[in-house]
Design a protein around this motif. Sequence first.
Motif, PDB file in Angstrom:
ATOM      1  N   LEU A 147       4.090   2.502  -8.578  1.00 33.46           N
ATOM      2  CA  LEU A 147       3.049   2.712  -7.567  1.00 33.46           C
ATOM      3  C   LEU A 147       3.666   2.855  -6.178  1.00 33.46           C
ATOM      4  CD1 LEU A 147      -0.041   2.797  -7.120  1.00 33.46           C
ATOM      5  CD2 LEU A 147       0.046   0.327  -6.752  1.00 33.46           C
ATOM      6  N   TYR A 148       4.580   1.949  -5.829  1.00 32.20           N
ATOM      7  CA  TYR A 148       5.264   2.038  -4.526  1.00 32.20           C
ATOM      8  C   TYR A 148       6.139   3.292  -4.466  1.00 32.20           C
ATOM      9  CZ  TYR A 148       3.839  -2.667  -3.098  1.00 32.20           C
ATOM     10  OH  TYR A 148       3.111  -3.764  -2.714  1.00 32.20           O
ATOM     11  N   ARG A 149       6.806   3.593  -5.569  1.00 32.16           N
ATOM     12  CA  ARG A 149       7.658   4.793  -5.600  1.00 32.16           C
ATOM     13  C   ARG A 149       6.831   6.060  -5.410  1.00 32.16           C
ATOM     14  NH1 ARG A 149       9.399   6.156 -11.365  1.00 32.16           N
ATOM     15  NH2 ARG A 149       7.272   6.975 -11.247  1.00 32.16           N
ATOM     16  N   ASP A 150       5.729   6.188  -6.144  1.00 26.56           N
ATOM     17  CA  ASP A 150       4.925   7.399  -6.059  1.00 26.56           C
ATOM     18  C   ASP A 150       4.246   7.520  -4.701  1.00 26.56           C
ATOM     19  OD1 ASP A 150       5.712   7.854  -8.635  1.00 26.56           O
ATOM     20  OD2 ASP A 150       3.801   7.251  -9.564  1.00 26.56           O
ATOM     21  N   SER A 151       3.850   6.387  -4.123  1.00 30.12           N
ATOM     22  CA  SER A 151       3.264   6.427  -2.777  1.00 30.12           C
ATOM     23  C   SER A 151       4.306   6.896  -1.764  1.00 30.12           C
ATOM     24  CB  SER A 151       2.732   5.044  -2.381  1.00 30.12           C
ATOM     25  OG  SER A 151       1.668   4.655  -3.229  1.00 30.12           O
ATOM     26  N   THR A 152       5.541   6.430  -1.940  1.00 27.85           N
ATOM     27  CA  THR A 152       6.623   6.842  -1.045  1.00 27.85           C
ATOM     28  C   THR A 152       6.937   8.323  -1.235  1.00 27.85           C
ATOM     29  OG1 THR A 152       7.570   4.611  -1.151  1.00 27.85           O
ATOM     30  CG2 THR A 152       8.990   6.373  -0.334  1.00 27.85           C
ATOM     31  N   THR A 153       6.951   8.782  -2.488  1.00 28.57           N
ATOM     32  CA  THR A 153       7.190  10.202  -2.767  1.00 28.57           C
ATOM     33  C   THR A 153       6.140  11.063  -2.072  1.00 28.57           C
ATOM     34  OG1 THR A 153       8.157   9.678  -4.922  1.00 28.57           O
ATOM     35  CG2 THR A 153       7.406  11.938  -4.578  1.00 28.57           C
ATOM     36  N   PRO A 199       6.292  -0.295   4.313  1.00 28.47           N
ATOM     37  CA  PRO A 199       5.934   0.570   5.449  1.00 28.47           C
ATOM     38  C   PRO A 199       5.046   1.764   5.083  1.00 28.47           C
ATOM     39  CG  PRO A 199       8.188   0.981   4.752  1.00 28.47           C
ATOM     40  CD  PRO A 199       7.711  -0.178   3.953  1.00 28.47           C
ATOM     41  N   VAL A 200       4.899   2.046   3.814  1.00 26.48           N
ATOM     42  CA  VAL A 200       4.094   3.186   3.371  1.00 26.48           C
ATOM     43  C   VAL A 200       2.746   2.686   2.866  1.00 26.48           C
ATOM     44  CG1 VAL A 200       3.951   5.090   1.714  1.00 26.48           C
ATOM     45  CG2 VAL A 200       6.135   4.536   2.795  1.00 26.48           C
ATOM     46  N   PRO A 201       1.655   3.344   3.212  1.00 23.29           N
ATOM     47  CA  PRO A 201       0.337   2.903   2.731  1.00 23.29           C
ATOM     48  C   PRO A 201       0.261   2.980   1.205  1.00 23.29           C
ATOM     49  CG  PRO A 201       0.102   4.485   4.522  1.00 23.29           C
ATOM     50  CD  PRO A 201       1.551   4.496   4.125  1.00 23.29           C
ATOM     51  N   VAL A 202      -0.156   1.882   0.582  1.00 28.79           N
ATOM     52  CA  VAL A 202      -0.340   1.800  -0.873  1.00 28.79           C
ATOM     53  C   VAL A 202      -1.716   1.187  -1.120  1.00 28.79           C
ATOM     54  CG1 VAL A 202       0.545   0.838  -3.032  1.00 28.79           C
ATOM     55  CG2 VAL A 202       2.132   1.445  -1.209  1.00 28.79           C
ATOM     56  N   PRO A 203      -2.534   1.781  -2.006  1.00 28.53           N
ATOM     57  CA  PRO A 203      -3.881   1.243  -2.242  1.00 28.53           C
ATOM     58  C   PRO A 203      -3.822  -0.229  -2.670  1.00 28.53           C
ATOM     59  CG  PRO A 203      -3.622   3.388  -3.282  1.00 28.53           C
ATOM     60  CD  PRO A 203      -2.269   2.977  -2.812  1.00 28.53           C
ATOM     61  N   ALA A 204      -4.445  -1.076  -1.873  1.00 27.34           N
ATOM     62  CA  ALA A 204      -4.385  -2.508  -2.147  1.00 27.34           C
ATOM     63  C   ALA A 204      -5.024  -2.853  -3.484  1.00 27.34           C
ATOM     64  CB  ALA A 204      -5.074  -3.274  -1.016  1.00 27.34           C
ATOM     65  N   ASP A 205      -6.133  -2.193  -3.809  1.00 29.36           N
ATOM     66  CA  ASP A 205      -6.798  -2.484  -5.082  1.00 29.36           C
ATOM     67  C   ASP A 205      -5.899  -2.147  -6.271  1.00 29.36           C
ATOM     68  OD1 ASP A 205      -9.126  -3.425  -3.954  1.00 29.36           O
ATOM     69  OD2 ASP A 205     -10.044  -1.450  -3.839  1.00 29.36           O
ATOM     70  N   ALA A 206      -5.143  -1.050  -6.136  1.00 23.46           N
ATOM     71  CA  ALA A 206      -4.230  -0.658  -7.213  1.00 23.46           C
ATOM     72  C   ALA A 206      -3.102  -1.674  -7.352  1.00 23.46           C
ATOM     73  CB  ALA A 206      -3.664   0.729  -6.936  1.00 23.46           C
ATOM     74  N   VAL A 207      -2.604  -2.180  -6.224  1.00 20.61           N
ATOM     75  CA  VAL A 207      -1.547  -3.192  -6.265  1.00 20.61           C
ATOM     76  C   VAL A 207      -2.055  -4.464  -6.934  1.00 20.61           C
ATOM     77  CG1 VAL A 207      -0.059  -4.677  -4.865  1.00 20.61           C
ATOM     78  CG2 VAL A 207      -0.358  -2.277  -4.242  1.00 20.61           C
ATOM     79  N   ASP A 208      -3.297  -4.847  -6.623  1.00 19.58           N
ATOM     80  CA  ASP A 208      -3.847  -6.085  -7.186  1.00 19.58           C
ATOM     81  C   ASP A 208      -3.976  -6.017  -8.702  1.00 19.58           C
ATOM     82  OD1 ASP A 208      -4.018  -7.182  -4.705  1.00 19.58           O
ATOM     83  OD2 ASP A 208      -6.141  -6.742  -4.401  1.00 19.58           O
ATOM     84  N   ARG A 209      -4.075  -4.829  -9.246  1.00 19.26           N
ATOM     85  CA  ARG A 209      -4.171  -4.696 -10.703  1.00 19.26           C
ATOM     86  C   ARG A 209      -2.816  -4.815 -11.377  1.00 19.26           C
ATOM     87  NH1 ARG A 209      -8.826  -0.866 -13.002  1.00 19.26           N
ATOM     88  NH2 ARG A 209     -10.566  -1.813 -11.894  1.00 19.26           N
TER      89      ARG A 209
END
Length: 847
Positions: free
Chosen positions: A133-139, A214-224
């Motif tokens: 998730l963090y990788r794809d958000s950064t990409t 530093p990159v926006p990542v959907p918080a709801d997705a992280v919580d899952r």
Amino acid sequence: MTATVTPAAPETTPGAMRNRLLRLARVLTARPKTVLIAWAVLIAVCFPFASQLNDVLTKQGASKVVPGTSSARADQLVERSFPDRSQRESIVAIGAPDVRGAQLRALLAGLDGRIAEKVRTGEVRQSSSAYTLYRDSTTAYLRQLRTQVDQQLAAARADTSPEARRQAVDALVSVGQVPAALAGPARQAVTADDSALPGLAAGFAATADWHAFPVPVPADAVDRLLAKDGTAALVSVSFAKQAGHDPDVDWLRAAVADALRTAGAGPDVNAHVTGELALIKDTYKKAEDDNALMETVAYAIIFVVLLLFFRAVVPAVLTVAAIGLATTVSQAALFALGHQVTLTQFTITIMNFVMLGAGVDYSMLLSSRYRQERLAGRPPKEAAVHATAHAGESMLLAAAAVVLAFGATLLSPVDWIPPLGYGGLIGIPIVLLAALTLTPALLTLLGDRFFALGLRPLSDLEHGSALGRHLARAADLARRRKVAIVLVFAAVTVPFAVATAQHRSTADPVALSPATDSRTGFELVARTWGDATVLPTLVVARPAPGVVDPAEHRLTDTGRTAVTALTDRLAAVPGVARVSAVTRPFGTPLAADQVDALGAELRRDYLADDGALRIVVELADPPYSGAAARAVDRVQDVTAAAKDVGTLEVGGATQVDRQYGNALDSSFWQMIGLVSVGVFVMLVIALRSLLIPVRLILTIMMSNVWAIGITVLIFHFWLDKAIIDDLPIFLTVLMMGLGMDYEIFLVTRVRDLVRGGADQESATIGAVVDTGRVINAAGLVMAGSLGTMALSSTVMLQEYGAGLGLAVLLDATLIRMLFVPATLLLFRRFNWWLPTLRRARAEVSPR
């Protein structure tokens, strides 16, 4: 050696079956060496195939999805349109003090790299984790940044050299438009090919601080994927169809272990592979591992009982050896069958134990009859012939009853039941063939030496032993107190029937699984995210026309309105905790522009490229509870009214369990009806009686009710364990076949004595003494061999073993030695009443 010789019963004209058995026995005893050579050749041919049996067994186990149900249709649609979220999905559950720390980032990155190798080979479709998730958000961020830099340079008609691009990034960093922590990857990204961006993003996601990413990542997705308290993380791994029917969960565990070592994870970090697939596979693996212990104990029990029964070493050894040889042939036959049908480890477990029990029954009956024929004065060869003819008739009837019971299982729509039936259908005829051929051949070759190394084995053990005297007293008690015995047995059955009817049962793979890696992982997930994360309820649909734009792979305005209304109604259903769909992928509704902006991978979780819709309904209660079932009822009511969305099917763990339970109940009564009718017709023809077959079936049911009642008392009320919901049908299928052995042994002996001139009372008491020793010993063997399943680490096998062991023991002792004689003496001449066959009735009617 001193032998008590009893006169042979007067011979009556044998029936057609006994005539055939006499001819067969004379052929076998004329060429005993040929019989042994034929079996030796058969074993030699079968052994290589028997040794490969495990190769054709499914390690996943039989599915509980019932064909033709809504859960089956939902399962098929998910498998086709959402393969990443099908039953092939496994979950890696990780516990650690800080799952956002450097060590865990390295672990997740390393695991993703190992899984990527299987993605390239096509065995795994994809994996999802906080790292991806963090990788794809950064990409996505780097791709957008590069586009922004290109646009700025083009607008200013500035130099577009690599150095100019890097300077443009530095300028954006200096004004705060690009996070300073991302400056390095950003400077590389604007000068790299698009294919290099995921690699740059991967390196950054593995090293950057996730506490302040530093990159926006959907918080709801992280919580899952990461627990809010930072102590647990999930990794989803979806196996592809190329992985076959049994995806390699063991490989995934090895990859996790390797990633843990490489990341240097300490003892406070633990990782487990779980999910429905892993839970079932681990349970079957445990059952397979337990087999060696159970079979060792079973053989030990059998050998001890045989020694006590024969009072000699040689017949005990030969009996066990003959069953072992027959088992090899049966395993080879199952290997051939396994290429055409689904077989599980339980197929082998049941076949082995059924063959042990039935094989010993047949061998003891035949050799016991041989001893009686020798005591009556017949020479060894002639004794072997007559023993085979007389005992063989009972053996054939008993085996036919077992085959009928197991054959009925093939008609069940419940997937696990037919594999159970295949084991009995193949094993029983083969062990019967071994008993009817090997035993007479050995008796002919060895004669009385068959009973070598013993203590007066050719004495009249039936009448002269302490057990014989006890059986005579039991039969006399049945004669004197027949009405009281029948009433007491009926009265005792009532509370057991109540306990059986009211027992708490379940198909919950977690409650019924042993202590395994997958169960530990499931409990970690359930504590953090709830059971529904692993076992959700699903609503899937083929959308109505106009709901989905097939060209754009998105909802139309009409479709968005309809899906939003449906998910709002589902979320309002009592018992529903959260609903996720393409309009609310994180459980809360999104605006239209937010839905359109969803990433392709996230969108495909809920809206497939072929237009199918998937809605995840997370229940507030455990998925196998009554409250969950009621909530699914309400969900079905809502979906039935949503015609504007499309054809909706409700699936998932709770729905599968409900429909499986309904199919199980239906199968239970269908099989009881089919087997009862088949056995009734067979025994009416064979025994010339209407009452005896009816009483036989009722006494089998009595044994089952008592055994289930006691099992419920032990496991539910004493040990506080869940009762597996297929225990009644499992018990009934086996007992409808195996439990009939004892009745058939007893009643055919009564019939023979009546035909020989005895009155009903003398025949009944004499038959109890003549067959009681065989029946008691056979019951001990069967109860001991089947009861060893209680030694398993799996709850289901423990309950199967306890239930079967109790049912057989009760049936072979109290019921056959007291209740059956009491009813025979109570009904007297009506036992042989058959109005359409007056000649046969007159032949056996008591005087």
